[in-house]
Design an enzyme around this catalytic site. Structure first.
Site, short mmCIF file in Angstrom:
data_model
loop_
_atom_site.label_atom_id
_atom_site.label_comp_id
_atom_site.label_asym_id
_atom_site.label_seq_id
_atom_site.Cartn_x
_atom_site.Cartn_y
_atom_site.Cartn_z
N SER A 129 4.45 9.29 2.26
CA SER A 129 5.52 9.70 1.79
C SER A 129 5.56 8.09 0.48
O SER A 129 4.62 7.62 0.57
CB SER A 129 6.77 8.71 2.83
OG SER A 129 6.37 7.97 3.01
N LYS A 130 6.93 8.25 -0.13
CA LYS A 130 6.43 7.05 -0.95
C LYS A 130 6.39 6.03 -0.44
O LYS A 130 5.86 5.30 -1.73
CB LYS A 130 8.66 7.29 -1.24
CG LYS A 130 8.38 6.91 -2.68
CD LYS A 130 8.94 8.28 -4.19
CE LYS A 130 8.88 7.00 -5.03
NZ LYS A 130 8.13 7.82 -6.01
N ARG A 131 6.30 5.98 0.11
CA ARG A 131 6.34 4.09 1.14
C ARG A 131 4.70 3.44 1.04
O ARG A 131 4.35 3.12 0.33
CB ARG A 131 5.90 4.10 2.81
CG ARG A 131 6.16 2.72 3.14
CD ARG A 131 6.98 3.27 5.11
NE ARG A 131 6.92 5.43 5.27
CZ ARG A 131 5.53 4.54 6.54
NH1 ARG A 131 4.70 4.17 6.27
NH2 ARG A 131 5.56 6.16 6.89
N GLY B 96 3.09 5.32 -1.54
CA GLY B 96 2.87 5.35 -3.48
C GLY B 96 2.27 6.52 -3.35
O GLY B 96 2.11 6.91 -4.60
#
Ligand code: GLU
Length: 485
Positions: free
Chosen positions: A244-246, A248
């Site tokens: 996920s975006k988490r 990066g």
């Protein structure tokens, strides 16, 4: 035999991210491999979350990756009446029923059945209402949703990655296929469009595997041949959680804007969960098409390795002509000059920086940002390299003497500088590293980089000598190794 037809069916509720792009690539590769067509469908039935901006991003990213659909795209928001026809047909066939119960009451019924310990998934109370009563209620204007009537037998389908999947009927609820506002739900829209588009193979993420039994039931009830389903394990981050975006992990267009090469992203994503069966890493699209097979898809999740992507991008970057990179980086230099980060006129160093750094850079910006010494004087020293390489107390004098000998050269080139340095090292009876490393730190401020003599010649005598004097002075002030804190 009919021509294979595959599709990518993104919902424009976000930018095209790494996982979506991989799904598109797998579908594209299999379509090419089978000599079929690759199609695009925009699944924009969720009006509140779908945005034009996201659709544009998806289209731009696909264009950039060169995965272009073979036919005009189909947008689900243009398909409304067709879904109504399919829903009506399902009611006619007794495979679906109108449910006149309000959503609030439905929630209550569901809660009650959970409380009473009923094991069977939700069944609507109107599932056996006779058709006449149902029609009459419609005439009186009673609002209703339409639910699929789950038959009393297991649903079985064959998955290209997971093999035979069998789901007992009591684990699937009578799912809604049309809401009370007459909008179709995802399940019925997907099946209707896949049928209409003649889709023969569906490659999509494992997050959709729980939808497939429901979709299989719709195909069966409509008498339509279902496509082959191929559910690909999701991509994980290094912590083994869903990417996920988490982590990066960003949108494809973000990588584009950072200067990544589309061919590198394509190559990297194709190998994320698929293997050609040997240890090839750098492959052209043609080679990937040739080698692609469903069998090569790994049933275990792939882990996204940003470092590997950087490495692969570096591989592609080193094959680019210098001019392409120079053209791409000119505006970056101009911006940095305007903002005062770099001195005026430093752009003349760009061609030589590109030439010397290209094969070491991961992304084009590295050529500037990690090698600022080409464009301006170093102001700081890499502390680790300084501690290791600048510990001899004689270093300041040696730097000054070497600078004097460089200054005396009428022809400052690779051979003459090399000879001067080696002769001096021999005189001192030290290894040439004792002069090479401090000189490198003086002219670049950092520990690594291209060959020292290449850098010296690129910078020119005057800059080299000034920087060597700068470091000698700095070491006298800060000690050897220098105290940089
Ligand atoms: N629109 C769905 C998504 O973006 C994909 C549906 C499908 O591939 O069947 O996740």
């Amino acid at each position: 035999m009919s021509i294979p037809r595959l599709r990518f069916a993104p919902s424009p509720t976000g930018y095209l991210h790494i996982g979506g792009a991989r799904t598109a690539i797998f579908n594209w590769l299999l379509a090419r491999k089978l000599g079929g067509k690759f199609l695009l469908r925009i699944e924009d039935t969720d009006k509140s979350r779908s945005k034009k901006e996201y659709e544009d991003d998806i289209l731009d990213a696909m264009q950039w990756l060169n995965i272009v659909p073979d036919e005009e795209l189909l947008r689900q928001s243009n398909q409304g009446s067709f879904y109504r026809e399919v829903v009506d047909a399902l009611i006619q066939r007794g495979a679906a029923y109108r449910d006149f119960v309000s959503p609030e009451e439905t929630e209550m019924l569901k809660a009650e059945s959970i409380k009473s310990g009923v094991q069977v998934a939700f069944r609507g109370i109107h599932r056996d209402m006779n058709q006449e009563t149902s029609d009459r209620l419609v005439e009186t204007g009673e609002p209703y949703a339409v639910r699929f009537k789950i038959p009393d037998e297991s649903v079985v389908f064959q998955d290209g990655v997971h093999g035979k999947v069998e789901v007992p009927p009591d684990s699937i609820e009578d799912f809604v296929i049309m809401r009370r506002d007459f909008t179709p739900t995802y399940q019925v829209a997907v099946v209707s469009d896949d049928f209409l588009m003649g889709i023969t193979h569906v490659i999509r993420g494992d997050d959709h595997i729980s939808n497939t039994p429901k979709q299989t039931l719709i195909y069966k009830a409509m008498g339509w041949e279902p496509p082959e389903f191929i559910h690909v394990p999701l991509i994980l981050g290094p912590d083994k959680k869903r990417l996920s975006k988490r982590h990066g992990a960003s949108a494809v267009t973000e990588y584009r804007d950072k200067g990544y090469q589309p061919e590198a992203i394509f190559n990297f994503l194709a190998l994320l969960g698929w293997s050609p069966g040997d240890d090839r890493e750098n492959m052209t699209p043609e080679e990937m098409i040739e080698a692609f097979s469903i069998k090569g898809i790994n049933p275990k999740s792939a882990v996204f390795d940003e470092k590997k992507l950087e490495w692969m991008n570096g591989e592609y970057l080193s094959r680019l002509p210098d001019e392409v990179l120079i053209k791409q980086l000119r505006p970056v230099i101009a911006e940095k000059v305007i903002s005062g980060e770099l001195p005026k006129g430093c752009g003349s160093m760009l061609p030589v920086a590109v030439k010397l750094i290209k094969s070491r850079a991961r992304v084009p910006l590295d050529i500037i940002d990690r090698n600022l010494y080409f464009f301006k004087e170093p102001e700081t020293l890499d502390p680790k390299a300084a501690k290791k390489r600048l510990k001899d107390p004689e270093t300041p004098e040696r730097l000054e003497e070497l600078a004097r000998r460089f200054d005396a050269l009428s022809d400052f080139n690779e051979e003459t500088t090399d000879e001067v340095l080696r002769t001096y090292a021999e005189e001192l009876e030290v290894g040439s590293g004792k002069l090479i490393h401090p000189t490198r730190l003086a002219v670049t401020g950092i520990g690594g980089g291209p060959g020292l003599y290449d850098v010296l010649i690129a910078l020119g005598k005057e800059k080299v000598i000034n920087r060597m004097k700068w470091l000698a002075d700095l070491l006298r002030e800060k000690g050897t190794p220098p105290n940089l804190s």
